[in-house]
Scaffold this active site. Sequence first.
Site, PDB file in Angstrom:
ATOM      1  N   ALA A   1       4.250 -54.430   4.655  1.00 49.72           N
ATOM      2  CA  ALA A   1       4.235 -54.925   6.029  1.00 49.72           C
ATOM      3  C   ALA A   1       4.956 -53.902   6.923  1.00 49.72           C
ATOM      4  O   ALA A   1       5.420 -52.866   6.442  1.00 49.72           O
ATOM      5  CB  ALA A   1       4.935 -56.279   6.105  1.00 49.72           C
ATOM      6  N   LYS A   2       5.043 -54.259   8.181  1.00 59.31           N
ATOM      7  CA  LYS A   2       5.628 -53.336   9.163  1.00 59.31           C
ATOM      8  C   LYS A   2       7.026 -52.862   8.786  1.00 59.31           C
ATOM      9  O   LYS A   2       7.393 -51.733   9.038  1.00 59.31           O
ATOM     10  CB  LYS A   2       5.675 -53.999  10.541  1.00 59.31           C
ATOM     11  CG  LYS A   2       4.300 -54.106  11.190  1.00 59.31           C
ATOM     12  CD  LYS A   2       4.393 -53.910  12.714  1.00 59.31           C
ATOM     13  CE  LYS A   2       3.014 -53.931  13.349  1.00 59.31           C
ATOM     14  NZ  LYS A   2       2.485 -55.321  13.445  1.00 59.31           N
ATOM     15  N   ARG A   3       7.813 -53.797   8.159  1.00 64.61           N
ATOM     16  CA  ARG A   3       9.198 -53.422   7.831  1.00 64.61           C
ATOM     17  C   ARG A   3       9.275 -52.244   6.866  1.00 64.61           C
ATOM     18  O   ARG A   3      10.321 -51.630   6.710  1.00 64.61           O
ATOM     19  CB  ARG A   3       9.945 -54.635   7.240  1.00 64.61           C
ATOM     20  CG  ARG A   3       9.342 -55.144   5.952  1.00 64.61           C
ATOM     21  CD  ARG A   3      10.095 -56.312   5.344  1.00 64.61           C
ATOM     22  NE  ARG A   3       9.267 -56.986   4.357  1.00 64.61           N
ATOM     23  CZ  ARG A   3       8.476 -58.010   4.610  1.00 64.61           C
ATOM     24  NH1 ARG A   3       8.425 -58.513   5.822  1.00 64.61           N
ATOM     25  NH2 ARG A   3       7.730 -58.548   3.661  1.00 64.61           N
ATOM     26  N   HIS A   4       8.148 -51.935   6.197  1.00 69.35           N
ATOM     27  CA  HIS A   4       8.152 -50.818   5.259  1.00 69.35           C
ATOM     28  C   HIS A   4       7.740 -49.503   5.918  1.00 69.35           C
ATOM     29  O   HIS A   4       7.418 -48.541   5.229  1.00 69.35           O
ATOM     30  CB  HIS A   4       7.210 -51.125   4.085  1.00 69.35           C
ATOM     31  CG  HIS A   4       7.614 -52.335   3.320  1.00 69.35           C
ATOM     32  ND1 HIS A   4       6.852 -53.479   3.274  1.00 69.35           N
ATOM     33  CD2 HIS A   4       8.733 -52.597   2.598  1.00 69.35           C
ATOM     34  CE1 HIS A   4       7.479 -54.384   2.538  1.00 69.35           C
ATOM     35  NE2 HIS A   4       8.620 -53.879   2.135  1.00 69.35           N
ATOM     36  N   GLY A   5       7.737 -49.493   7.223  1.00 71.68           N
ATOM     37  CA  GLY A   5       7.297 -48.282   7.922  1.00 71.68           C
ATOM     38  C   GLY A   5       5.809 -48.360   8.172  1.00 71.68           C
ATOM     39  O   GLY A   5       5.155 -49.339   7.829  1.00 71.68           O
TER      40      GLY A   5
END
Length: 316
Positions: A246-250
Amino acid sequence: MSVCSTKGRLAPSPTGAQHVGNARTYLIAWLSARSRGADLALRIEDIDSPRIKPGAVEQAVYDLHWLGLDWDGELIVQTTRLPHYEQALDRLKRQDLIYPCTCTRTDIAAAASAPHAEHEGPTYPGTCSHRSAATADVLAAAGTPFAWRFRVRESPVFVDAYAGELRIDLKHTGGDFVVWKAAGTPAYQLAVVVDDAEMGVTEVIRGDDLIPSTPRQILLYRALGYDPPRFAHVPLVVGEDGRRLAKRHGDTRLSALRDAGVKPDALVGLLAWSCGWQEKPEPITPRDLVPRFRLDAIPRRPFVLTGELLRGIGYG
Ligand code: GLU
Ligand code: ZN
């Protein structure tokens, strides 16, 4: 059954950009079909209209081309197929297999798109299940909005081509599920079954977070008089924290990799290595992977996409 009558499919939802996790599943689905000389269809799952971003369909098509994946026949777009879903709904009504549900919008609204694990809602308590399908006319006349729910009377056990025998107790996983939203559009579960059945899809390969959807879909296949396809649910790509990409992983969108100069064959090579089809994450095309494809070579655990692996293909 002859080889020519088998058909796989790619079913992107243009709700967000395609990322490395989607690419891995598409590559597996593509190779499974191509390695058997089967056809492959492309269907855009855009019934979830408020969330569709302009240009997202073109983007999904572009991403697939960039990866080196192709498909047969015209692209199928769900929003052009509403009459087909309406017909299926009528068939379910006539059998009294569905009932109108007037419960709050919040749990019903979620039904449009595929319920990837974290979106599985709470189990529906059956509040409206005393209603027959015919009572919908009264509600409609009174202007009361309602969704349609399918009566879950059994939980089909199925044999997954990758994961083996799977038993999901639907009574405790969602319960009676929405097939049609109060907004007047089909839910994911109905649309996907009608599409796959009418398109002649015989093999569905997708992420294992959709496993709980499969027994529901099998109930719909049976209710509509179709044979279910072969299902294979494969592990997802996760970040270093073990959570779904997801977005939190870059930024792992394919467009971001492309813009940074990553070559598609480098990404495909990394994914092929993650699936156990080559010993090193070295560049390769999907075409060259065809003879190496084996569903059972794919490791049982999720693929952990690390910053180091991304740097190895020239990203970051
Ligand atoms: N369009 C769905 C998704 O991207 C896939 C659903 C399916 O493969 O059945 O999540
Ligand atoms: Zn209800």
